[in-house]
Enzyme design. Structure first.
Site, short mmCIF file in Angstrom:
data_model
loop_
_atom_site.label_atom_id
_atom_site.label_comp_id
_atom_site.label_asym_id
_atom_site.label_seq_id
_atom_site.Cartn_x
_atom_site.Cartn_y
_atom_site.Cartn_z
CE LYS A 158 26.86 36.26 40.48
NZ LYS A 158 27.06 35.39 41.63
N1 PMP Z 1 30.26 29.55 41.71
C1 PMP Z 1 29.23 30.14 42.35
C2 PMP Z 1 28.13 29.30 42.87
C3 PMP Z 1 29.22 31.54 42.52
O1 PMP Z 1 28.21 32.14 43.15
C4 PMP Z 1 30.30 32.32 42.02
C5 PMP Z 1 30.32 33.81 42.24
N2 PMP Z 1 29.69 34.50 41.21
C6 PMP Z 1 31.33 31.65 41.36
C7 PMP Z 1 31.28 30.27 41.22
C8 PMP Z 1 32.50 32.43 40.80
O2 PMP Z 1 32.13 33.20 39.69
P1 PMP Z 1 32.91 34.52 39.30
O3 PMP Z 1 34.34 34.18 39.24
O4 PMP Z 1 32.35 34.91 37.98
O5 PMP Z 1 32.62 35.53 40.35
#
Ligand code: PMP
Length: 311
Positions: A158
């Site tokens: 991320k």
């Molecule tokens: N895909 C993307 C591209 C994202 O930015 C996010 C948000 N973090 C997610 C999926 C979902 O991840 P999470 O459930 O860990 O927030």
């Protein structure tokens, strides 16, 4: 945005307005940042952070990919998250944004001589796609932008820079009058939303793209998979073709910001929202985050917020 009072920055709580960086910080120029989005919810026993350890573990993995040594241990960051919530008295729940970035001192693309700075902010943030969306679903559009591929930028980390991809898709969908963009990967299969993972239901089976499909390894995705399994719903991780979305019995997206949100249209094809499996998963999820599910104990990290001193 709703401001809070204090932000934790490089080990200290500073006033919200003083949490500033130099304009020549490496991360500002080249997107060399890694970050997390975490939520804390109000429970009967005070605010609790949802899956904090898992989020901090992902932050460490993201940092490792970019060889960005985090100058704080997991436990120090956990305590810092607690301090931010407590000092801002965010008892009603909040969104928490830890970020590590390549700081000031070095320009040019070789980043390893630049310092690594870390900050954690938290503030009240309601439903990302809106309360009504959680009830009756969003209208989504397949983006003309493809999701970054595994051999361009690792989608599982991320990192700030990769969100330029999401931003292009988000602007396009917004201008087209849709609530959210869904991105196909370079092979043409469904990857994820601009900030969410995606699930479809077909004949009672839950299907979601695998990590190899260039998705972010979402923590809400993992939560939903665990809860659905407990509900006796079969889950398959496999590639999803675009047209399967149009014919799906149900579609929903998941994310820390978006939570578990039904999709009521993809490319103007109507879909039942929320369908019965989406509703079951949503009910379990919304109980779990506020401490009212058997799984809550595994996932909630309770924060002690001292009562304000009385004059
Ligand atoms: N895909 C993307 C591209 C994202 O930015 C996010 C948000 N973090 C997610 C999926 C979902 O991840 P999470 O459930 O860990 O927030």
């Amino acid at each position: 945005m709703i401001e809070a009072d204090k932000i934790w920055m490089n080990g200290e709580l500073v006033d919200w307005g003083d949490a500033q960086v130099h304009v020549l910080s490496h991360g500002l120029h080249y997107g060399s940042t890694v970050f997390e989005g975490i939520r804390a919810y109000a429970t009967d026993d005070g605010p609790a952070v949802f899956r904090l350890q898992d989020h901090l573990a992902r932050l460490e993995r993201s940092a490792a990919v970019y060889q960005m040594p985090l100058p704080y241990t997991r436990e120090q960051l956990r305590e810092a998250v607690h301090d931010v919530i407590a000092s801002n008295e965010l008892t009603e729940g909040c969104y928490i944004r830890p970020i590590a970035w390549r700081g000031y001192g070095v320009m040019g693309l070789y980043p390893l001589d630049a310092p690594v700075d870390v900050a954690i902010a938290a503030w009240p943030w309601g439903a990302y796609l809106g309360d009504e969306a959680l009830r009756s679903g969003i209208r989504a559009k397949i983006s003309s932008w493809r999701r970054i591929g595994a051999s361009t930028i690792p989608a599982t980390a991320k990192a700030g820079g990769q969100y330029l991809n999401s931003i292009l898709a988000k602007i396009e969908s917004h201008k087209g009058g849709y609530d959210e963009a869904l991105l196909l990967n370079e092979q043409g299969f469904v990857a994820d939303g601009s900030g969410e993972n995606l699930f479809i239901v077909r004949d009672g089976v839950l299907i979601t793209p695998p990590l190899q499909a260039s998705i972010l390894e979402g923590i809400t995705r993992d939560t939903v998979m665990q809860l659905a399994r407990e509900e006796g719903v079969e889950i398959i991780e496999r590639e999803i073709a675009r047209a399967e979305l149009y014919a799906a019995d149900e579609v929903f997206v998941t994310g820390t910001a978006a939570e578990v949100c039904p999709v009521r249209e993809v490319d103007d094809f109507p879909i039942e929202a929320p369908g019965p499996i989406t509703k079951r998963v949503q009910d379990r999820f919304f109980a779990a985050i506020v401490g009212r599910d058997p799984r809550s104990a595994d996932w909630l990290d309770y924060v002690t917020v001292p009562a304000p001193a009385r004059p």
